[in-house]
Write a protein that holds these residues in place. Structure first.
Motif, PDB file in Angstrom:
ATOM      1  N   UNK A   1       0.832  -1.204   0.000  1.00  0.00           N
ATOM      2  CA  UNK A   1       0.000   0.000   0.000  1.00  0.00           C
ATOM      3  C   UNK A   1       0.871   1.260   0.000  1.00  0.00           C
ATOM      4  N   UNK A   2       1.872   1.295   0.870  1.00  0.00           N
ATOM      5  CA  UNK A   2       2.752   2.463   0.939  1.00  0.00           C
ATOM      6  C   UNK A   2       3.587   2.598  -0.329  1.00  0.00           C
ATOM      7  N   UNK A   3       4.001   1.470  -0.915  1.00  0.00           N
ATOM      8  CA  UNK A   3       4.767   1.519  -2.149  1.00  0.00           C
ATOM      9  C   UNK A   3       3.954   2.063  -3.301  1.00  0.00           C
ATOM     10  N   UNK A   4       2.691   1.661  -3.374  1.00  0.00           N
ATOM     11  CA  UNK A   4       1.807   2.160  -4.429  1.00  0.00           C
ATOM     12  C   UNK A   4       1.579   3.660  -4.260  1.00  0.00           C
ATOM     13  N   UNK A   5       1.377   4.093  -3.022  1.00  0.00           N
ATOM     14  CA  UNK A   5       1.177   5.521  -2.763  1.00  0.00           C
ATOM     15  C   UNK A   5       2.415   6.325  -3.145  1.00  0.00           C
ATOM     16  N   UNK A   6       3.589   5.786  -2.819  1.00  0.00           N
ATOM     17  CA  UNK A   6       4.821   6.487  -3.175  1.00  0.00           C
ATOM     18  C   UNK A   6       4.990   6.552  -4.679  1.00  0.00           C
ATOM     19  N   UNK A   7       4.603   5.499  -5.383  1.00  0.00           N
ATOM     20  CA  UNK A   7       4.676   5.512  -6.845  1.00  0.00           C
ATOM     21  C   UNK A   7       3.778   6.609  -7.416  1.00  0.00           C
ATOM     22  N   UNK A   8       2.592   6.773  -6.842  1.00  0.00           N
ATOM     23  CA  UNK A   8       1.688   7.844  -7.286  1.00  0.00           C
ATOM     24  C   UNK A   8       2.305   9.215  -7.024  1.00  0.00           C
ATOM     25  N   UNK A   9       2.925   9.381  -5.855  1.00  0.00           N
ATOM     26  CA  UNK A   9       3.581  10.649  -5.539  1.00  0.00           C
ATOM     27  C   UNK A   9       4.717  10.924  -6.510  1.00  0.00           C
ATOM     28  N   UNK A  10       5.477   9.894  -6.862  1.00  0.00           N
ATOM     29  CA  UNK A  10       6.585  10.059  -7.806  1.00  0.00           C
ATOM     30  C   UNK A  10       6.074  10.413  -9.198  1.00  0.00           C
ATOM     31  N   UNK A  11       4.968   9.822  -9.609  1.00  0.00           N
ATOM     32  CA  UNK A  11       4.389  10.153 -10.911  1.00  0.00           C
ATOM     33  C   UNK A  11       3.874  11.585 -10.939  1.00  0.00           C
ATOM     34  N   UNK A  12       3.300  12.034  -9.837  1.00  0.00           N
ATOM     35  CA  UNK A  12       2.855  13.434  -9.760  1.00  0.00           C
ATOM     36  C   UNK A  12       4.054  14.380  -9.879  1.00  0.00           C
ATOM     37  N   UNK A  13       5.141  14.043  -9.199  1.00  0.00           N
ATOM     38  CA  UNK A  13       6.355  14.859  -9.294  1.00  0.00           C
ATOM     39  C   UNK A  13       6.874  14.873 -10.725  1.00  0.00           C
ATOM     40  N   UNK A  14       6.830  13.732 -11.388  1.00  0.00           N
ATOM     41  CA  UNK A  14       7.250  13.651 -12.794  1.00  0.00           C
ATOM     42  C   UNK A  14       6.430  14.598 -13.670  1.00  0.00           C
ATOM     43  N   UNK A  15       5.119  14.706 -13.363  1.00  0.00           N
ATOM     44  CA  UNK A  15       4.221  15.532 -14.164  1.00  0.00           C
ATOM     45  C   UNK A  15       4.279  17.009 -13.806  1.00  0.00           C
ATOM     46  N   UNK A  16       5.115  17.373 -12.837  1.00  0.00           N
ATOM     47  CA  UNK A  16       5.267  18.783 -12.504  1.00  0.00           C
ATOM     48  C   UNK A  16       4.404  19.277 -11.369  1.00  0.00           C
ATOM     49  N   UNK A  17       3.722  18.381 -10.669  1.00  0.00           N
ATOM     50  CA  UNK A  17       2.943  18.800  -9.507  1.00  0.00           C
ATOM     51  C   UNK A  17       3.897  19.176  -8.369  1.00  0.00           C
ATOM     52  N   UNK A  18       3.485  20.131  -7.576  1.00  0.00           N
ATOM     53  CA  UNK A  18       4.335  20.620  -6.485  1.00  0.00           C
ATOM     54  C   UNK A  18       3.998  19.931  -5.159  1.00  0.00           C
ATOM     55  N   UNK A  19       5.027  19.702  -4.376  1.00  0.00           N
ATOM     56  CA  UNK A  19       4.903  19.163  -3.024  1.00  0.00           C
ATOM     57  C   UNK A  19       4.075  17.872  -2.960  1.00  0.00           C
ATOM     58  N   UNK A  20       4.365  16.925  -3.829  1.00  0.00           N
ATOM     59  CA  UNK A  20       3.627  15.646  -3.720  1.00  0.00           C
ATOM     60  C   UNK A  20       4.036  14.931  -2.432  1.00  0.00           C
ATOM     61  N   UNK A  21       3.042  14.539  -1.648  1.00  0.00           N
ATOM     62  CA  UNK A  21       3.327  13.909  -0.355  1.00  0.00           C
ATOM     63  C   UNK A  21       2.458  12.685  -0.169  1.00  0.00           C
ATOM     64  N   UNK A  22       3.054  11.642   0.381  1.00  0.00           N
ATOM     65  CA  UNK A  22       2.293  10.453   0.750  1.00  0.00           C
ATOM     66  C   UNK A  22       1.790  10.647   2.176  1.00  0.00           C
TER      67      UNK A  22
END
Length: 209
Positions: free
Chosen positions: A87-108
């Motif tokens: 669960x935590x790994x999937x959430x971190x992957x989503x945060x990393x993808x948001x960072x890739x797309x230019x979103x600011x301050x992605x946090x799990x």
């Protein structure tokens, strides 16, 4: 005539006297003196290595333009990778993808008492994005979507509440989300996002992010 005679004499000297000196006399001298033999061999090898080095000094390998790229590698995930994550790994992957797309301050932020918010971030228009992920093996039902709707905006202040399902949503869940302006990322959209497309392009959202 004189020139012809001189040429014949020179040729005879080169072919007979000089060749005999090189093949017989010089070899006899080298054999009789081991030190001269060693010096001759070492000198010959040194000369050979020097010639080889000089012949290769001007060579280079042609590099095709296809081998040179200034573009950094884009973060991607395979669906098998996402399915095998915790669960935590999937959430971190989503945060990393948001960072890739230019979103600011992605946090799990997922965990006990998260009230439906697993990942938060800010887009280029200063809108708060709140993600909730579901890794169920079966489609997510309407009840889970209703629970997310009850906390995403009222409690977390989400401007863009997004629910992600690894294995799709039921039709009642999709209908409820549409009526309440909740954004759903089903398996098809998740695959596009994980494989490199911007999240908002997948969802059809215009943004400066």
């Amino acid at each position: 005539m004189i020139a012809l005679a001189a040429g014949k004499m020179l040729w005879k000297w080169l072919t007979e006297d000089v060749s005999r000196w090189i093949t017989a006399d010089l070899w006899r001298l080298a054999a009789a003196n081991p030190w001269w033999t060693a010096i001759t061999v070492i000198g010959g090898l040194t000369l050979l290595l020097l010639l080889v080095g000089l012949s290769g000094a001007g060579t280079y390998r042609y590099v095709d333009d296809a081998e040179i790229s200034d573009e950094p590698e884009v973060l991607t995930f395979k669906m098998k990778q996402l399915a095998s994550m915790s669960a935590s790994g999937f959430e971190q992957a989503c945060a990393d993808l948001l960072a890739r797309d230019g979103f600011r301050q992605p946090r799990r932020v997922g965990g006990a008492g998260d009230l439906g918010a697993n990942v938060t971030a800010w887009d280029g228009d200063d809108r708060l994005v709140v993600l909730q992920r579901k890794q169920y093996s079966s489609p997510v039902g309407s009840g889970h979507v209703q629970q997310f709707n009850g906390t995403a905006r009222p409690h977390h202040g989400a401007d863009a509440p997004i629910m992600i399902a690894l294995n799709a949503f039921t039709q009642p869940a999709t209908d409820f989300a549409r009526r309440h302006a909740l954004l759903l990322v089903s398996r098809r959209e998740l695959k596009l996002w994980a494989h490199g497309q911007h999240l908002y392009d997948v969802l059809g959202i215009e943004s400066a992010a």
